[in-house]
Each structure stands twice: as C-alpha cells, then as structure tokens.
Enzyme design. Structure first.
Site, PDB file in Angstrom:
ATOM      1  N   GLU A  64      -7.437 -15.558 -42.350  1.00  0.00           N
ATOM      2  CA  GLU A  64      -6.051 -16.038 -42.300  1.00  0.00           C
ATOM      3  C   GLU A  64      -5.973 -17.557 -42.289  1.00  0.00           C
ATOM      4  O   GLU A  64      -6.845 -18.231 -41.722  1.00  0.00           O
ATOM      5  CB  GLU A  64      -5.382 -15.517 -41.015  1.00  0.00           C
ATOM      6  CG  GLU A  64      -5.340 -14.005 -40.949  1.00  0.00           C
ATOM      7  CD  GLU A  64      -5.023 -13.468 -39.566  1.00  0.00           C
ATOM      8  OE1 GLU A  64      -4.349 -12.444 -39.479  1.00  0.00           O
ATOM      9  OE2 GLU A  64      -5.468 -14.065 -38.567  1.00  0.00           O
ATOM     10  N   ASP A 235      -3.161  -7.464 -33.337  1.00  0.00           N
ATOM     11  CA  ASP A 235      -2.716  -8.692 -34.003  1.00  0.00           C
ATOM     12  C   ASP A 235      -2.872  -8.620 -35.518  1.00  0.00           C
ATOM     13  O   ASP A 235      -3.033  -9.631 -36.186  1.00  0.00           O
ATOM     14  CB  ASP A 235      -3.470  -9.917 -33.437  1.00  0.00           C
ATOM     15  CG  ASP A 235      -4.979  -9.810 -33.613  1.00  0.00           C
ATOM     16  OD1 ASP A 235      -5.458  -8.749 -34.095  1.00  0.00           O
ATOM     17  OD2 ASP A 235      -5.677 -10.783 -33.293  1.00  0.00           O
TER      18      ASP A 235
HETATM   19  P1  NAD Z   1     -14.775  -9.013 -28.880  1.00  0.00           P
HETATM   20  O1  NAD Z   1     -15.225  -8.148 -30.002  1.00  0.00           O
HETATM   21  O2  NAD Z   1     -15.655 -10.106 -28.399  1.00  0.00           O
HETATM   22  O3  NAD Z   1     -14.391  -8.105 -27.606  1.00  0.00           O
HETATM   23  C1  NAD Z   1     -13.627  -6.947 -27.703  1.00  0.00           C
HETATM   24  C2  NAD Z   1     -14.041  -5.997 -26.593  1.00  0.00           C
HETATM   25  O4  NAD Z   1     -13.160  -4.862 -26.604  1.00  0.00           O
HETATM   26  C3  NAD Z   1     -15.462  -5.456 -26.756  1.00  0.00           C
HETATM   27  O5  NAD Z   1     -16.211  -5.740 -25.612  1.00  0.00           O
HETATM   28  C4  NAD Z   1     -15.248  -3.938 -26.954  1.00  0.00           C
HETATM   29  O6  NAD Z   1     -16.283  -3.163 -26.380  1.00  0.00           O
HETATM   30  C5  NAD Z   1     -13.914  -3.739 -26.234  1.00  0.00           C
HETATM   31  N1  NAD Z   1     -13.201  -2.531 -26.630  1.00  0.00           N
HETATM   32  C6  NAD Z   1     -13.011  -2.011 -27.878  1.00  0.00           C
HETATM   33  N2  NAD Z   1     -12.293  -0.867 -27.822  1.00  0.00           N
HETATM   34  C7  NAD Z   1     -11.995  -0.679 -26.509  1.00  0.00           C
HETATM   35  C8  NAD Z   1     -11.277   0.311 -25.797  1.00  0.00           C
HETATM   36  N3  NAD Z   1     -10.730   1.348 -26.425  1.00  0.00           N
HETATM   37  N4  NAD Z   1     -11.154   0.196 -24.450  1.00  0.00           N
HETATM   38  C9  NAD Z   1     -11.721  -0.850 -23.780  1.00  0.00           C
HETATM   39  N5  NAD Z   1     -12.438  -1.822 -24.403  1.00  0.00           N
HETATM   40  C10 NAD Z   1     -12.567  -1.736 -25.741  1.00  0.00           C
HETATM   41  O7  NAD Z   1     -13.362  -9.616 -29.366  1.00  0.00           O
HETATM   42  P2  NAD Z   1     -12.580 -10.874 -28.770  1.00  0.00           P
HETATM   43  O8  NAD Z   1     -12.944 -12.127 -29.488  1.00  0.00           O
HETATM   44  O9  NAD Z   1     -12.644 -10.839 -27.278  1.00  0.00           O
HETATM   45  O10 NAD Z   1     -11.107 -10.493 -29.256  1.00  0.00           O
HETATM   46  C11 NAD Z   1     -10.430  -9.398 -28.677  1.00  0.00           C
HETATM   47  C12 NAD Z   1      -9.189  -9.111 -29.461  1.00  0.00           C
HETATM   48  O11 NAD Z   1      -8.261 -10.186 -29.337  1.00  0.00           O
HETATM   49  C13 NAD Z   1      -9.418  -8.949 -30.971  1.00  0.00           C
HETATM   50  O12 NAD Z   1      -8.700  -7.819 -31.398  1.00  0.00           O
HETATM   51  C14 NAD Z   1      -8.888 -10.227 -31.576  1.00  0.00           C
HETATM   52  O13 NAD Z   1      -8.432 -10.035 -32.890  1.00  0.00           O
HETATM   53  C15 NAD Z   1      -7.748 -10.524 -30.621  1.00  0.00           C
HETATM   54  N6  NAD Z   1      -7.324 -11.922 -30.570  1.00  0.00           N
HETATM   55  C16 NAD Z   1      -5.984 -12.152 -30.493  1.00  0.00           C
HETATM   56  C17 NAD Z   1      -5.533 -13.450 -30.408  1.00  0.00           C
HETATM   57  C18 NAD Z   1      -4.065 -13.702 -30.267  1.00  0.00           C
HETATM   58  O14 NAD Z   1      -3.626 -14.859 -30.336  1.00  0.00           O
HETATM   59  N7  NAD Z   1      -3.261 -12.692 -30.018  1.00  0.00           N
HETATM   60  C19 NAD Z   1      -6.430 -14.536 -30.447  1.00  0.00           C
HETATM   61  C20 NAD Z   1      -7.793 -14.258 -30.485  1.00  0.00           C
HETATM   62  C21 NAD Z   1      -8.241 -12.937 -30.543  1.00  0.00           C
END
Ligand code: NAD
Length: 353
Positions: A64, A235
């Site tokens: 993006e 997101d």
């Molecule tokens: P990451 O992959 O480092 O961590 C995600 C964690 O979620 C992992 O540890 C995984 O085991 C866990 N997980 C997956 N499914 C699960 C479930 N059903 N129940 C419990 N835990 C579960 O990712 P990250 O960098 O920490 O990002 C997390 C999320 O936040 C992503 O989806 C990313 O796109 C989103 N994000 C959003 C924003 C925003 O501004 N809204 C900004 C950054 C990241």
C-alpha cells in the site's frame, strides 16, 4: 543563481538510527510526544488532502501507498501486510516513508517506518482510547502477541495509565515473548490460555492478530457493557477480527470513513451504517464516551495523517540528536538544465579518477 544550501541532501533515518532515537528519547516519552503530534494533526483535519490508501492486493498480502499533505508538507508511506511472512522468518508489516516540502517538491526526510509504524499505530490507539475508554481503566487484554503488541502495551501505559495486561495468542511462544519483553516495564501480566480468559475483567480489549481472512477473535458474548475495543488487526478487505453482532452493539469510531469502510471491521456492515469520525470527537464536535455502560469500538486501520504526524515528529528530532545520515538522493547539476552535462562530466571523473 542562488539557492538554499544542502537542499539536495536528504536526511535518512535507518533502522539502527530509529532504534537509537527511540531509546535516546525513551519509549514512553516518544509515544506520548508522538500521540501529541497525531492529536494536533487530527485537530486540523480539514486542512489535509485526504485519500484512501492505494492498495495492491495479492494472494498472500497487500502493498500500500499512503499519501497526504497539509499544503506545506507532503508525506507518504510504503507499507506491506503479509500474515504468512512470519512462517519464513519475515515481518508481517514493513514500511518506509518520505516527507517532502510542498514548495519545492524536494524530499526533506526519508526514514524506515517498520518500527515507526508500530509506534504510531500504538500512539493512535491510545489517543482514541483517551476519548473512548471507561474512566479509571487500568486493565487491558491484548489478543495477538506479535510485533505490534508490546508497542500497544507501552502506549496504553504511557497515555492511559494501564498497569494490568491479560495476554493471549494462539501461539503461546508469542505470549511468552510479549510477557518477557514487558517484564520490568511496570505491568502486572497474566498469560491466558484462551481469549475468553483474556477478556475477563478487562476495561479495554485490544485485538491485534494477523490472518488474511474474516476471523472471529471476539464473539458477542465476550464483550460486556462498558468495554472499549481497540480493534487493530482487521485492516484489509476480507480481513476482520470481530463478530458482526459486536459491531451493532457498539458505537463505532473511525479514522477516515472512505478507507475504513473498505478495510475495517465495518466492511461487514452496510455502506451507509453510521460511524463517528475521531477527529470530530477530538475537536469537540461530537461526543466520545457518553456513559459507563456504552461499548465503544475504535475500528483502527491506520490512516496517512498518522504517518504524516510520525514523519513530522522524527524530522523535528533530527537536529538535536544527529541520528541520521545524509542521502545522495537528488541529482544536483550546477546549472539545473544541464543534467546531461553533469552525466558527461562524471564520465571523465570516472575515466581519470
Ligand atoms: P504478527 O504476525 O507479528 O503478530 C500477529 C499475532 O497474531 C501472531 O503472534 C499470531 O500467532 C497471532 N494470531 C493469529 N491468529 C490469532 C487468533 N485467532 N487468536 C489469537 N492470536 C492470533 O503481526 P503484527 O505486526 O503484530 O500485526 C498484527 C496485525 O495488526 C496485522 O493484522 C497487521 O496488519 C495489523 N496492523 C494494523 C495497523 C493499523 O494501523 N490498524 C498497523 C500495523 C499492523
């Protein structure tokens, strides 16, 4: 011809410099000051050029571009989201960004934004919670204990005074990592075996999981009256975390509706479903939390103005800290129209040393 000195030199903040910058300033102070920059920019919402981010979707993820401008500065971020990356030892989210001077069109900063995105996402969540979370909140559940989770915890401690964390991840190794990283940071931490257990007694529920599907991290029965939900992980189109019934019981607060309707939890609702824009709450145009039993939901997707604020904050810190290198990014012939001549002169420099 006269021109400002060093206009062609662009400060670049590497990952190493960003880490030093955060540690020099202090994580909690960095998050608090960054939150102030975000709030200041949200309060002048109408002075920004706004557009939903430009997304290129593929089977495994999304790339993006997130641009915005306030008429004096222009900023953009390049960011990806690839939940499956983690299996190959790569980050789910990586990013870099540029801030530029609108008057000349010249970049004034280029920086890593993987760490900065985690900081700005957490700061944004905490700013929203400042207006929406129940008064006296001290306990937060964090479901999803990956890369973003500790940043969320630190921002909520610094800005909301959260001292008790209830952690849950489908992968207990992630929960252990999160608890270990936050040990000594002033939290009382409970590692939970289920998401139901994690939300027990929590005033704020943060969902920050990564899965490229419409998941159900929270079901309706898990959300009691008065709770604030900080939904960060949904997101992208086809990537949500909350059961639809939770949405219809909540007052929903968003960053920029045209983007959130495509990417956020509210993609599950009709396109005209009423939502509240956070900037209106911040300027006092609309009420945030009205009463103690209300369920508030921040449907976070991440908007360009937050990255703009983060870029502005980092740029303002550079002179005092010196934590950057100068990047030879812009071609700079002595006579601006003689770009080809500069190339020819360089040929002779290469030939004769
Ligand atoms: P990451 O992959 O480092 O961590 C995600 C964690 O979620 C992992 O540890 C995984 O085991 C866990 N997980 C997956 N499914 C699960 C479930 N059903 N129940 C419990 N835990 C579960 O990712 P990250 O960098 O920490 O990002 C997390 C999320 O936040 C992503 O989806 C990313 O796109 C989103 N994000 C959003 C924003 C925003 O501004 N809204 C900004 C950054 C990241």
């Amino acid at each position: 011809m006269t021109r400002a000195p060093n206009l062609n030199i662009v400060p670049f903040v590497s990952v190493d410099h960003m880490m030093k910058l955060v540690l020099t300033i202090g994580t909690e102070r960095f998050l608090t000051e960054l939150a102030e920059y975000i709030e200041d920019d949200f309060k002048r919402w109408e002075s920004f050029d706004k557009t939903a981010r430009v997304a290129s979707h593929s089977l495994d993820g999304v790339i993006e571009l997130m641009p915005t401008s306030d008429g004096a500065l222009y900023g953009f971020k390049y960011v990806n989201g690839h939940p499956k990356n983690i299996r190959d030892g790569r980050q789910t989210v990586t990013a870099f960004g540029v801030l530029a001077d609108v008057g000349t069109g010249y970049p004034v900063l280029m920086t890593e934004m993987t760490i900065l995105t985690a900081l700005r996402t957490a700061a944004m969540s905490a700013v929203a919670a400042k207006y929406l979370a129940p008064k006296g909140s001290d306990t937060m559940a964090i479901i999803g204990n990956g890369a973003q989770s500790e940043f969320q915890a630190m921002a909520f401690k610094a800005i909301l005074g959260i001292t008790k964390l209830r952690l849950y991840d489908i992968d207990p190794v992630a929960t252990e990592k999160c608890a270990r990283n936050l040990a000594g940071a002033g939290f009382e931490i409970t590692q939970c075996k289920t998401s139901q257990d994690a939300v027990e007694g929590a005033h704020i529920i943060t969902t920050v999981t990564a899965d490229k599907q419409c998941a159900t991290i929270l079901t309706d029965n898990m959300v009691g009256a008065g709770v604030h939900i900080n939904a960060v992980g949904g997101d992208c189109p086809g990537k949500t975390e909350l059961h639809k019934d939770i949405l219809t019981r909540s007052d929903i607060f968003v960053e920029y509706p045209p983007q959130t309707r495509i990417e956020g939890e509210i993609q599950q609702l009709p396109a005209d479903y009423p939502v509240i824009e956070l900037w209106e709450v911040m300027v006092g145009k609309t009420q945030g939390r009205r009463d103690p039993s209300q369920i508030t939901l921040f449907d976070s997707v991440g908007f360009a103005i937050e990255d703009f604020s983060a870029l502005r904050y980092v740029r303002d810190k550079l002179t005092a800290t010196g934590l950057y290198v100068n990047l030879d990014l812009l071609a700079d012939p002595d006579e601006p129209r003689d770009l080809y001549g500069m190339l020819l002169r360089h040929q002779s420099v290469m030939a004769y040393g």
